[in-house]
Motif scaffolding. Structure first.
Motif, PDB file in Angstrom:
ATOM      1  N   GLY A  17       0.781  -1.225   0.000  1.00 17.50           N
ATOM      2  CA  GLY A  17       0.000   0.000   0.000  1.00 17.50           C
ATOM      3  C   GLY A  17       0.813   1.275   0.000  1.00 17.50           C
ATOM      4  O   GLY A  17       0.271   2.347   0.213  1.00 17.50           O
ATOM      5  N   GLN A  18       2.097   1.191  -0.228  1.00 18.19           N
ATOM      6  CA  GLN A  18       2.962   2.372  -0.243  1.00 18.19           C
ATOM      7  C   GLN A  18       2.975   3.008  -1.628  1.00 18.19           C
ATOM      8  O   GLN A  18       3.972   2.992  -2.333  1.00 18.19           O
ATOM      9  N   CYS A  19       1.852   3.547  -2.025  1.00 16.36           N
ATOM     10  CA  CYS A  19       1.757   4.157  -3.343  1.00 16.36           C
ATOM     11  C   CYS A  19       0.629   5.184  -3.337  1.00 16.36           C
ATOM     12  O   CYS A  19      -0.030   5.382  -2.333  1.00 16.36           O
ATOM     13  N   ILE A  20       0.446   5.807  -4.470  1.00 16.02           N
ATOM     14  CA  ILE A  20      -0.667   6.736  -4.619  1.00 16.02           C
ATOM     15  C   ILE A  20      -1.627   6.197  -5.678  1.00 16.02           C
ATOM     16  O   ILE A  20      -1.260   5.344  -6.476  1.00 16.02           O
ATOM     17  N   GLU A  21      -2.835   6.705  -5.638  1.00 15.74           N
ATOM     18  CA  GLU A  21      -3.823   6.406  -6.666  1.00 15.74           C
ATOM     19  C   GLU A  21      -4.055   7.683  -7.465  1.00 15.74           C
ATOM     20  O   GLU A  21      -3.911   8.786  -6.937  1.00 15.74           O
TER      21      GLU A  21
END
Length: 59
Positions: A17-21
């Motif tokens: 979950g270490q990201c952006i959308e």
């Protein structure tokens, strides 16, 4: 199409979950933190500025 259907993550994102959308909405690109599940802030930038940013990252 509701807003949640527009959000996408990079194919390079990791399962932790270490990201952006990102969502393209009209002439804007919206970004949010994936790990917050839509509960956090959303940053909106003009689509042309986002394209320039991504192009610079690819250099």
């Amino acid at each position: 199409m509701n807003m949640d259907e527009r959000w996408r993550t990079s194919s390079y994102s990791e399962a932790n979950g270490q990201c952006i959308e990102v969502a393209h909405v009209g002439e804007r690109v919206l970004t949010r933190d994936t790990k917050l599940g839509g509960a956090g802030a959303v940053l909106a930038v003009p689509a042309d500025a986002w394209s320039a940013f991504v192009a610079e990252l690819r250099r």
